[in-house]
Write a protein that holds these residues in place. Structure first.
Motif, PDB file in Angstrom:
ATOM      1  N   ASP A   9       8.128  -2.067 -10.535  1.00  0.00           N
ATOM      2  CA  ASP A   9       6.893  -1.833  -9.779  1.00  0.00           C
ATOM      3  C   ASP A   9       6.168  -0.682 -10.457  1.00  0.00           C
ATOM      4  O   ASP A   9       6.803   0.275 -10.923  1.00  0.00           O
ATOM      5  CB  ASP A   9       7.209  -1.477  -8.317  1.00  0.00           C
ATOM      6  CG  ASP A   9       5.984  -1.601  -7.416  1.00  0.00           C
ATOM      7  OD1 ASP A   9       5.059  -0.764  -7.565  1.00  0.00           O
ATOM      8  OD2 ASP A   9       5.955  -2.518  -6.582  1.00  0.00           O
ATOM      9  N   ASP A  10       4.839  -0.742 -10.520  1.00  0.00           N
ATOM     10  CA  ASP A  10       4.102   0.307 -11.213  1.00  0.00           C
ATOM     11  C   ASP A  10       3.878   1.548 -10.354  1.00  0.00           C
ATOM     12  O   ASP A  10       3.310   2.531 -10.831  1.00  0.00           O
ATOM     13  CB  ASP A  10       2.754  -0.223 -11.748  1.00  0.00           C
ATOM     14  CG  ASP A  10       1.878  -0.823 -10.665  1.00  0.00           C
ATOM     15  OD1 ASP A  10       2.435  -1.372  -9.699  1.00  0.00           O
ATOM     16  OD2 ASP A  10       0.648  -0.742 -10.782  1.00  0.00           O
ATOM     17  N   MET A  54      10.729  -7.625  -8.479  1.00  0.00           N
ATOM     18  CA  MET A  54       9.521  -7.147  -9.162  1.00  0.00           C
ATOM     19  C   MET A  54       8.232  -7.430  -8.410  1.00  0.00           C
ATOM     20  O   MET A  54       8.100  -8.411  -7.683  1.00  0.00           O
ATOM     21  CB  MET A  54       9.432  -7.769 -10.553  1.00  0.00           C
ATOM     22  CG  MET A  54       9.330  -9.297 -10.587  1.00  0.00           C
ATOM     23  SD  MET A  54       8.906  -9.922 -12.243  1.00  0.00           S
ATOM     24  CE  MET A  54       7.115  -9.698 -12.233  1.00  0.00           C
ATOM     25  N   ASP A  55       7.294  -6.501  -8.607  1.00  0.00           N
ATOM     26  CA  ASP A  55       5.927  -6.691  -8.119  1.00  0.00           C
ATOM     27  C   ASP A  55       5.257  -7.710  -9.030  1.00  0.00           C
ATOM     28  O   ASP A  55       5.750  -8.007 -10.131  1.00  0.00           O
ATOM     29  CB  ASP A  55       5.184  -5.346  -8.152  1.00  0.00           C
ATOM     30  CG  ASP A  55       3.866  -5.397  -7.388  1.00  0.00           C
ATOM     31  OD1 ASP A  55       3.597  -6.407  -6.710  1.00  0.00           O
ATOM     32  OD2 ASP A  55       3.103  -4.420  -7.478  1.00  0.00           O
ATOM     33  N   LEU A  56       4.123  -8.233  -8.615  1.00  0.00           N
ATOM     34  CA  LEU A  56       3.462  -9.274  -9.392  1.00  0.00           C
ATOM     35  C   LEU A  56       2.289  -8.753 -10.204  1.00  0.00           C
ATOM     36  O   LEU A  56       2.064  -9.200 -11.328  1.00  0.00           O
ATOM     37  CB  LEU A  56       2.989 -10.386  -8.444  1.00  0.00           C
ATOM     38  CG  LEU A  56       2.806 -11.772  -9.052  1.00  0.00           C
ATOM     39  CD1 LEU A  56       4.088 -12.261  -9.692  1.00  0.00           C
ATOM     40  CD2 LEU A  56       2.337 -12.749  -8.006  1.00  0.00           C
ATOM     41  N   THR A  83       5.694  -8.586  -3.330  1.00  0.00           N
ATOM     42  CA  THR A  83       4.310  -8.178  -3.562  1.00  0.00           C
ATOM     43  C   THR A  83       3.517  -8.217  -2.263  1.00  0.00           C
ATOM     44  O   THR A  83       4.054  -8.551  -1.203  1.00  0.00           O
ATOM     45  CB  THR A  83       3.670  -9.100  -4.629  1.00  0.00           C
ATOM     46  OG1 THR A  83       2.377  -8.615  -4.994  1.00  0.00           O
ATOM     47  CG2 THR A  83       3.551 -10.527  -4.114  1.00  0.00           C
ATOM     48  N   THR A  84       2.244  -7.867  -2.348  1.00  0.00           N
ATOM     49  CA  THR A  84       1.370  -7.907  -1.177  1.00  0.00           C
ATOM     50  C   THR A  84       0.465  -9.127  -1.193  1.00  0.00           C
ATOM     51  O   THR A  84      -0.308  -9.338  -0.264  1.00  0.00           O
ATOM     52  CB  THR A  84       0.496  -6.643  -1.109  1.00  0.00           C
ATOM     53  OG1 THR A  84      -0.250  -6.537  -2.329  1.00  0.00           O
ATOM     54  CG2 THR A  84       1.349  -5.406  -0.930  1.00  0.00           C
ATOM     55  N   LEU A 103       8.559 -12.873  -1.850  1.00  0.00           N
ATOM     56  CA  LEU A 103       8.471 -12.200  -0.554  1.00  0.00           C
ATOM     57  C   LEU A 103       7.302 -11.232  -0.534  1.00  0.00           C
ATOM     58  O   LEU A 103       6.830 -10.782  -1.584  1.00  0.00           O
ATOM     59  CB  LEU A 103       9.763 -11.430  -0.266  1.00  0.00           C
ATOM     60  CG  LEU A 103      11.063 -12.245  -0.187  1.00  0.00           C
ATOM     61  CD1 LEU A 103      12.238 -11.295   0.000  1.00  0.00           C
ATOM     62  CD2 LEU A 103      11.003 -13.252   0.939  1.00  0.00           C
ATOM     63  N   LEU A 104       6.859 -10.898   0.667  1.00  0.00           N
ATOM     64  CA  LEU A 104       5.804  -9.905   0.824  1.00  0.00           C
ATOM     65  C   LEU A 104       6.422  -8.550   1.141  1.00  0.00           C
ATOM     66  O   LEU A 104       7.546  -8.455   1.653  1.00  0.00           O
ATOM     67  CB  LEU A 104       4.843 -10.333   1.929  1.00  0.00           C
ATOM     68  CG  LEU A 104       4.141 -11.676   1.699  1.00  0.00           C
ATOM     69  CD1 LEU A 104       3.136 -11.939   2.806  1.00  0.00           C
ATOM     70  CD2 LEU A 104       3.461 -11.719   0.332  1.00  0.00           C
ATOM     71  N   LYS A 105       5.668  -7.482   0.861  1.00  0.00           N
ATOM     72  CA  LYS A 105       6.206  -6.129   0.997  1.00  0.00           C
ATOM     73  C   LYS A 105       6.396  -5.684   2.448  1.00  0.00           C
ATOM     74  O   LYS A 105       6.978  -4.625   2.683  1.00  0.00           O
ATOM     75  CB  LYS A 105       5.327  -5.134   0.231  1.00  0.00           C
ATOM     76  CG  LYS A 105       5.518  -5.234  -1.280  1.00  0.00           C
ATOM     77  CD  LYS A 105       4.733  -4.190  -2.048  1.00  0.00           C
ATOM     78  CE  LYS A 105       5.042  -4.262  -3.532  1.00  0.00           C
ATOM     79  NZ  LYS A 105       4.236  -3.307  -4.329  1.00  0.00           N
TER      80      LYS A 105
END
Length: 212
Positions: A9-10, A54-56, A83-84, A103-105
């Motif tokens: 994730d950034d 990981m985030d997208l 991610t969101t 999945l969502l955060k």
């Protein structure tokens, strides 16, 4: 053996929060972190994790591209997207490139831990809204493109030509024309020539002739 995982994730605060969720549980071992796609590839190669969480949307490389490269680099790896974003433009490329789950955060901690366990087993894990996106896509498949020759055949049919006349015009056999039309019917989801012509005009595959 604990599930070996890396977190990508950034945002450092997000990475810290996720690490905190898993560090206190002996079933998991966070073996690395990364802030973007290229770094994720390096860390994954070095640590050989079971799961990449990981985030997208991150700098330097799209999420779908990261997933594709991770899967190529380590075929047995499982990627769980967190991610969101739950729209078609984000969900579909990620799933198509081989994400094990999405999945969502706002996923509760206990559900997130269960999801990582499931992903490590190779099971697909989807948030309800993401499952809805995929179900909608299945119900309304993307329009299939007609080949140049199929459009030529359909264009002549639209102008009233018979199969024999189409064959003579295009210098092919009548059987070939019938085969092209069967492919057109299948692609457009219709059963006859009239419906195929109507569908082609509705979708813009054929353009009405200009008057004059």
């Amino acid at each position: 053996m604990p599930i070996r995982m890396i977190i990508v994730d950034d945002h450092p605060v997000v990475r810290d929060g996720l690490r905190g969720i898993f560090t206190g549980d002996d079933a998991f071992e966070v073996v690395g972190e990364a802030a973007d796609g290229p770094e994720a590839l390096v860390v994954a190669l070095r640590t050989s994790p079971d799961v990449v969480l990981m985030d997208l949307r991150m700098p330097k490389m799209s999420g779908a591209e990261v997933i594709r490269r991770l899967r190529e680099q380590t075929p047995g790896i499982h990627v769980l997207v967190l991610t969101t974003f739950d729209n078609d433009a984000d969900v579909l490329p990620a799933i198509e490139q081989g994400a094990t789950g999405y999945l969502l955060k706002d996923t509760p901690r206990a559900d997130l831990r269960r999801a990582v366990r499931a992903a490590a087993r190779g099971e697909t894990v989807l948030s309800p809204s993401v499952a809805g996106v995929l179900a909608h896509r299945v119900r309304t498949p993307e329009q299939r493109t007609l080949s140049r020759r199929e459009i030529e055949v359909l264009g002549l049919v639209a102008r009233g030509a018979t199969n024999r006349e189409v064959a003579a015009k295009l210098f092919v056999t009548e059987a070939t024309v019938k085969t092209h039309l069967l492919h057109v019917f299948a692609k457009l989801g219709v059963n006859d020539r009239a419906a195929a012509v109507a569908a082609a005009y509705e979708t813009g595959l054929l353009k009405p002739a200009a008057n004059g």
